[in-house]
Design an enzyme around this catalytic site. Sequence first.
Site, PDB file in Angstrom:
ATOM      1  N   CYS A  91      -6.052  56.438-111.854  1.00  0.00           N
ATOM      2  CA  CYS A  91      -4.730  56.776-111.327  1.00  0.00           C
ATOM      3  C   CYS A  91      -4.238  58.146-111.771  1.00  0.00           C
ATOM      4  O   CYS A  91      -4.611  58.664-112.825  1.00  0.00           O
ATOM      5  CB  CYS A  91      -3.670  55.781-111.789  1.00  0.00           C
ATOM      6  SG  CYS A  91      -4.030  54.100-111.390  1.00  0.00           S
ATOM      7  N   GLY A 144      -7.567  59.791-108.203  1.00  0.00           N
ATOM      8  CA  GLY A 144      -7.538  58.553-107.412  1.00  0.00           C
ATOM      9  C   GLY A 144      -7.490  58.896-105.941  1.00  0.00           C
ATOM     10  O   GLY A 144      -6.522  59.492-105.485  1.00  0.00           O
ATOM     11  N   ASN A 167      -0.340  54.620-114.901  1.00  0.00           N
ATOM     12  CA  ASN A 167      -1.716  55.044-115.133  1.00  0.00           C
ATOM     13  C   ASN A 167      -2.178  54.401-116.423  1.00  0.00           C
ATOM     14  O   ASN A 167      -1.546  54.585-117.464  1.00  0.00           O
ATOM     15  CB  ASN A 167      -1.787  56.581-115.220  1.00  0.00           C
ATOM     16  CG  ASN A 167      -3.171  57.130-115.575  1.00  0.00           C
ATOM     17  OD1 ASN A 167      -3.298  58.207-116.105  1.00  0.00           O
ATOM     18  ND2 ASN A 167      -4.224  56.376-115.294  1.00  0.00           N
ATOM     19  N   GLY A 168      -3.260  53.619-116.341  1.00  0.00           N
ATOM     20  CA  GLY A 168      -3.764  52.927-117.525  1.00  0.00           C
ATOM     21  C   GLY A 168      -4.166  51.520-117.176  1.00  0.00           C
ATOM     22  O   GLY A 168      -4.394  51.191-116.005  1.00  0.00           O
ATOM     23  N   TYR A 218     -14.549  65.110-118.206  1.00  0.00           N
ATOM     24  CA  TYR A 218     -14.740  64.991-116.765  1.00  0.00           C
ATOM     25  C   TYR A 218     -13.470  64.752-115.959  1.00  0.00           C
ATOM     26  O   TYR A 218     -13.309  65.330-114.891  1.00  0.00           O
ATOM     27  CB  TYR A 218     -15.729  63.854-116.474  1.00  0.00           C
ATOM     28  CG  TYR A 218     -15.908  63.547-115.015  1.00  0.00           C
ATOM     29  CD1 TYR A 218     -16.593  64.426-114.177  1.00  0.00           C
ATOM     30  CD2 TYR A 218     -15.373  62.390-114.453  1.00  0.00           C
ATOM     31  CE1 TYR A 218     -16.754  64.150-112.825  1.00  0.00           C
ATOM     32  CE2 TYR A 218     -15.528  62.113-113.102  1.00  0.00           C
ATOM     33  CZ  TYR A 218     -16.211  62.994-112.293  1.00  0.00           C
ATOM     34  OH  TYR A 218     -16.358  62.732-110.977  1.00  0.00           O
TER      35      TYR A 218
END
Lengths: 498, 498, 498, 498
Positions: free
Chosen positions: B28, B54, B129-130, B270
């Site tokens: 996300c 995402g 997000n998570g 990344y």
Amino acid sequence: MISQNEDFDHAPWDVGGGSDDDKLHEECGIFGVLGVRDAAATAALGLHALQHRGQEAVGITSFDGQEFYSRKGIGHVAANFSNISAIAELPGTMAAGHVRYSTTGGAGLRNVQPLFADLASGGFAIAHNGNISNAMFLKRDLVRKGAIFQSTSDTEVIIHLVATSRYPTLLDRFVDALRLVEGAYSLICMTPLGMIACRDPLGIRPLVMGKMGDAIVFASETVALDVVGADFVREIEPGELVQVDLDGNLSSHHPFGKTDARPCIFEHVYFSRPDSLMGGRSVYQVRKEIGAQLAIESPADADLVIPVPDSGVPAALGYAQASGIPFELGIIRSHYVGRTFIQPSDGARNADVKRKHNANRALVAGKRIVLIDDSIVRGTTSMKIVQMMRDAGASEVHFRVASPPTEHSCFYGVDTPERSKLLAARMDVKAMAEFIHADSLAFVSIDGLYRAVGEAQRNSARPQYCDACFSGEYPTRLTDLADRENPDQLSFPVDKVA
Amino acid sequence: MISQNEDFDHAPWDVGGGSDDDKLHEECGIFGVLGVRDAAATAALGLHALQHRGQEAVGITSFDGQEFYSRKGIGHVAANFSNISAIAELPGTMAAGHVRYSTTGGAGLRNVQPLFADLASGGFAIAHNGNISNAMFLKRDLVRKGAIFQSTSDTEVIIHLVATSRYPTLLDRFVDALRLVEGAYSLICMTPLGMIACRDPLGIRPLVMGKMGDAIVFASETVALDVVGADFVREIEPGELVQVDLDGNLSSHHPFGKTDARPCIFEHVYFSRPDSLMGGRSVYQVRKEIGAQLAIESPADADLVIPVPDSGVPAALGYAQASGIPFELGIIRSHYVGRTFIQPSDGARNADVKRKHNANRALVAGKRIVLIDDSIVRGTTSMKIVQMMRDAGASEVHFRVASPPTEHSCFYGVDTPERSKLLAARMDVKAMAEFIHADSLAFVSIDGLYRAVGEAQRNSARPQYCDACFSGEYPTRLTDLADRENPDQLSFPVDKVA
Amino acid sequence: MISQNEDFDHAPWDVGGGSDDDKLHEECGIFGVLGVRDAAATAALGLHALQHRGQEAVGITSFDGQEFYSRKGIGHVAANFSNISAIAELPGTMAAGHVRYSTTGGAGLRNVQPLFADLASGGFAIAHNGNISNAMFLKRDLVRKGAIFQSTSDTEVIIHLVATSRYPTLLDRFVDALRLVEGAYSLICMTPLGMIACRDPLGIRPLVMGKMGDAIVFASETVALDVVGADFVREIEPGELVQVDLDGNLSSHHPFGKTDARPCIFEHVYFSRPDSLMGGRSVYQVRKEIGAQLAIESPADADLVIPVPDSGVPAALGYAQASGIPFELGIIRSHYVGRTFIQPSDGARNADVKRKHNANRALVAGKRIVLIDDSIVRGTTSMKIVQMMRDAGASEVHFRVASPPTEHSCFYGVDTPERSKLLAARMDVKAMAEFIHADSLAFVSIDGLYRAVGEAQRNSARPQYCDACFSGEYPTRLTDLADRENPDQLSFPVDKVA
Amino acid sequence: MISQNEDFDHAPWDVGGGSDDDKLHEECGIFGVLGVRDAAATAALGLHALQHRGQEAVGITSFDGQEFYSRKGIGHVAANFSNISAIAELPGTMAAGHVRYSTTGGAGLRNVQPLFADLASGGFAIAHNGNISNAMFLKRDLVRKGAIFQSTSDTEVIIHLVATSRYPTLLDRFVDALRLVEGAYSLICMTPLGMIACRDPLGIRPLVMGKMGDAIVFASETVALDVVGADFVREIEPGELVQVDLDGNLSSHHPFGKTDARPCIFEHVYFSRPDSLMGGRSVYQVRKEIGAQLAIESPADADLVIPVPDSGVPAALGYAQASGIPFELGIIRSHYVGRTFIQPSDGARNADVKRKHNANRALVAGKRIVLIDDSIVRGTTSMKIVQMMRDAGASEVHFRVASPPTEHSCFYGVDTPERSKLLAARMDVKAMAEFIHADSLAFVSIDGLYRAVGEAQRNSARPQYCDACFSGEYPTRLTDLADRENPDQLSFPVDKVA
């Protein structure tokens, strides 16, 4: 002219890379294959590898020994031909396809190639890369004789010329048709007897041949051969017509005699994929060599060499290696380009450039940089990118361009803005530098460019390439253009279709 | 569980870059803005800059002082939020949005965030997000008390905890809810009173704050600030909760006390864009430094350094500069990735890799090369790329990886294959080298990686980062995982929803 | 033949009434208007009133004094032309349109009319109701001379004949073309100079003219005049050609001389709307009169007269009034016909009939009933309806048909099953009664039918109507049919397009 | 309230019959089946037969013994559930579905039923016909306790009441919930243990039970039993709750004790299909009887009895048979209703009425006619139809209405215009006659209506039916209405969701 409102899906066809408004655009890529089990699947893959040559529409026609099948779509190859049902609609061991940039002739699938017609001799499909510069002249005459056009594509003129030719064999009728045609064309045609590939007498647009086992492949660029797993055999020669029958037997014809080639030099500068071979040379190496020529001709006292990604990368590597200045990614390109967003009314100066290209701020802050781009068309993007570098803290911005100034329009199948929009047609290099707000600006020289492609220099008596966009020297007549500019000299009244 | 077949368009949502099956995927990205005229337009632009976090779905919720408005779609931000009518549906000066990779919980728009609920206190929207590692445990308890879940998203647990908390103010209810939650979360919430941004006590997932005039912006990465034209202010601290009212007044809270941070180190390797700042450092420079560490730790006697594009490029530049071996583009990446094509039955070995990455054959033929990639997950793509280099004539292929071996799954919001699919969990480096058919293979050491992010070395007693994917040391409890592995110890029966 | 997979929306186009598989289907309705402000809006309304003549596709072409505009769609008029944007695409004071039943020639918009071509004389649009019985013969010859067909419609032959005629004026070229054509045609054409309406020499298919203020209207039936608010003027005569210029001036031509009319008698039986006037008579009254003839010719001792709705209703009223047996709705027709559903594997015998027609069980239980339908084609639906009445408790079922037995195919623009599928071609009336399981079965006599339309009887030497579907006496040559049946006598080889 | 812009297809959902703006609209039809192999296919067929009860949206939920599956769509059943893939998404031997007229609560699929929730006891699906008259009151309380609503449907209140009930078994929790609910409801629910069907204590909305072999079927009307091939067993009694387990065992419960029924009398007048049985009577026969009562109460000296099709047909037949005046189709109804067209600026007065209903001009010219319609709501359509008859030449128009004047709004699941729009609430019969421009106007008396349904007369002390739309006597409390009208007496503040 009738406005055909065909109800195609307005799918999000420009999602994905590359709809860059300030570049010249190749108008087409073509691909054909004969002798494999799923010819359409191979054609889809090959066209995908040529996607950079045309992103707006795609079509594939196949032949299964009995019937022709055709499927066309708006948008990318992947969006139209990646599912199994699309391929299942296209049976047969022979297939040809086309990707298309231009929307010339209005929206709608009827202008998407391959074009197809049922002639007295049977089905005839044609895919064309290039532009016929006397198409309007020929069309007026054909319509007067009773021909009914389905599309507004210049390519359809060829079909009608074939249909009305009085020669007995299809090959003779095809050559008879091409003799009337002027301009640039690489063609892949299909008939019930096999495939025909040919290139105009000057070889302006590229076309290569490959082999995959016993199968024959034709494509605009060698990268398509790589991707489908074919071996490169050779380029189709300028003015050559190669015929392959359904058993895979080849014959080569030179109906126009031998001619001096004038292939498009801009293929080396920008259009072709860097991993293609063009005229026997690696496009990547040529672009690096252009960068090296630039470094020699127009050095800069700077800390970093930064490409405008992605097209400026090979020239920037060449410039960096030749100059010894480090190559760095000072601009990060988004993979998700897509359509233009609504500009928020607050904030976000030049958001539209930034969502494609963002400064690598931590890298460029306080540095003197050399920016390398492949060309300058309108100059508007260059101006914004220079500004972005300055906003990110670059202390000096030296702009180097891996082609000579683009001063003239192309009439051979490349989408160029009208001449008055070309920055190099409006001002000299000094004024251009001011316009884009660069500390210095330099273009590679025309001879530097010819050196990069392996010539000693440009032969001005008989140039080795078509470089009309730089020189204004067009290698063919431009009948339709002349008719527009001198309408009173026309043999026929200008009809409104033109 | 019900299978909701909502009739959304199956638009070609994966057209465009990046659906690379052999990479880890951030699940996300989140973005919020308060105090601009067209908050939703700004949010769309910001989310577009976070698209790499995402690509499968996107949603934006706005608030105009009276009502909340929400729009969600499958696919890219550009495909869903670039037209004026989409933005017009989202009026107001406050907006928050979310891009999502995962399809966890099944297809359908109901799992697309921001999630929204009408609470007794008014509307409540949340973007997350998570991953909450005790979500199933909490959900079972809530359902027993009468809660009805709309989605299968772990995030919805937070909303129900807020809805059923007995504390008087929304902020207290929110903190009350978060105290029950374990795992990783960066959150942006909206209420009729303003915006709340917070980060879990370990700060596992990133969240930054910016300013654009008087407007406040929150985003997963600084690149989103750049693109919308905001200035970076600071990171939200681990365990910090920042509240902004509708007039733009900020207050900061630390309801969990001060905690030692454990941010995700893979963001540097990344996930993040190279042009972002993360933990005060340039992601691009860190990646170059990882490449330099690799060159020191694992040199190679070679002619060219070649990145696996695009993620391997900065490390390859670092390796090239540290080793003195020239950096070259030996693999050309297509801009038009799109969906998987039908594999033709003839020809085309590994066509699916080739249509994304093609060898620059003229460059690598006869050369000894160092290939640089950011990580190896399953190893299948690495194997094909090594083979592609050999097919193109490379005489030696030395593979260097800019991260330690990925041996463990992530439970904090990153999509990882199950452990048994991870190449590094199945074999040692020697066997991996054989598997991918490389002449040599080396990974950067864990201490080399910590050095690249500016530490002297990894503090094994109290690691400075979450590096569980390399080390297996998870910084939180993993209740749901333990429940699944020891179902007899559950306080409640496992219901089938889990 | 090429299979054109044009990407039109497969919208739920057959939602709504009437896709009854066991009926003959009129293949087309046409409408034209010249001299109103929003000609396309009027055309849409007029075509909607003719929707029963063709439900599968619809097109409208307009002319604004400068250009022609065209829009086509699959499905109903309301689904394609009711929104303001569709009409806005069709500016101008002249418009013509077409509704179409047949899918002859394959799916795809290219066969949807009006067809359009850019001729040397300017644009030419044509809408056709009927069928040209030597179209294949003419097409073969045209293709040999170089004509390229866009569609597989017989109508396109007319355009090519016009395009290649050597006469100087368009009207001469048009008549020249029609002289070569055999079969049934009512045509509405548009050129830049105005509108042309004409009817074949036998007047097989209908065409009427109306007036709306100064505007001229042409339509297949008078109901379209009613709905748009025009007054009925007269029928176009068999063999007449009416030309209207842009100022509304009319001229009438009889290029084929005076001919004896043979209008289709089945228009009175089933095709036309009951509220239309046809040949000077009320279709409703004719149908009631057929019912009255039936009551006289084939009385039944019964309690109730029940129509098969809706087409059997007028004849049933006539039968009831003539016989004194009460008229009742013993079968209720659903307004929501739509597509065929999946048949559940349990229960629901003949669910597909029942979802269209359901027995009014409380009414028919224990009653002797007379069922009235307009015709029997395959007999499968009749059989199911008789069974439905028995299942609902009817003690006797007497079936009466308001047309003679349908024994022959139509080649003049009506979709008929091949002869071997026609029940009346396979068995006599007694066997038919057994097949549909009726206690008695009777058809109106051919003379009874002629009496209902006002004749004393059928003139067998020179029949007043085309009744080929009953009598097998075709009033024109059937060249293509003869060619198919005697391929060795062809002047040209049969090409596969045919 | 949040505006959810779910991306459903805006398919041409109102193509097809019945979107008549000047009628009352039943808001829902429900159907359930347990014990057949393809329960969803049967449910689709059954809902199709109930399509007249709701044309705007449709949903089906199935259960295969393990999981629930749901599919919803905008538009007709045929458009959403006729293809095999739709049914394949809904496996199992138990299914329930819902068709819906109302768009109350805004567009979007989340308000389309059956609603579904994962409760602690497992999945729970509910389909509701009716309206809960204290839904807002109950919702406010539930939200204060932490409930989060997914829809704006009143039906969702029942789910939350079940979820938060403290009783141990689901049946007890369900009854506990219903005790709090006031208004009209026929419900079909599914749980992992089987199906529950129930009807509110007054039985305002209909619900019947059928049998198909061993399978049990529930439906709003008997016509759905006919179409799926089930036998009618009995009506669900007012206040009855029928439970069926997965083995097909039935149990009946009367949790509210015995109550006096007050079924909706308008079902007999207009809502139900004529081929349904309702309260033991044929709807068709009742409507004919209303016509006969009208003929007795309000005779007319006329030549023809003409129904306003289709709803006026049975009453017109009854009127004709009782009066001896011939029944004729003086108005022809188009099968292709669809959306409103653009009104052309010239011509076509009242084109919008004419494209649905056209005068049979040849029949009515010069005649004195009795027009029969089922009801008058706003009166606008009646006015246009009277005018259409006059334009067609009718010499006298006597209007007879098969229901008493509609003076009051319905709060029990019928879409009624606000009272001020009802013609009968605005003026007396004489003024109404003038408004619609009829020579005479009469409504059936309330006692005449009760006689037609088999009562001697209306029992004004304890009316046998709910006839609130005629009498204003509502049989239940109307809490939400009272709260809106007296907001200061509310126990809770009115939140904006209401």
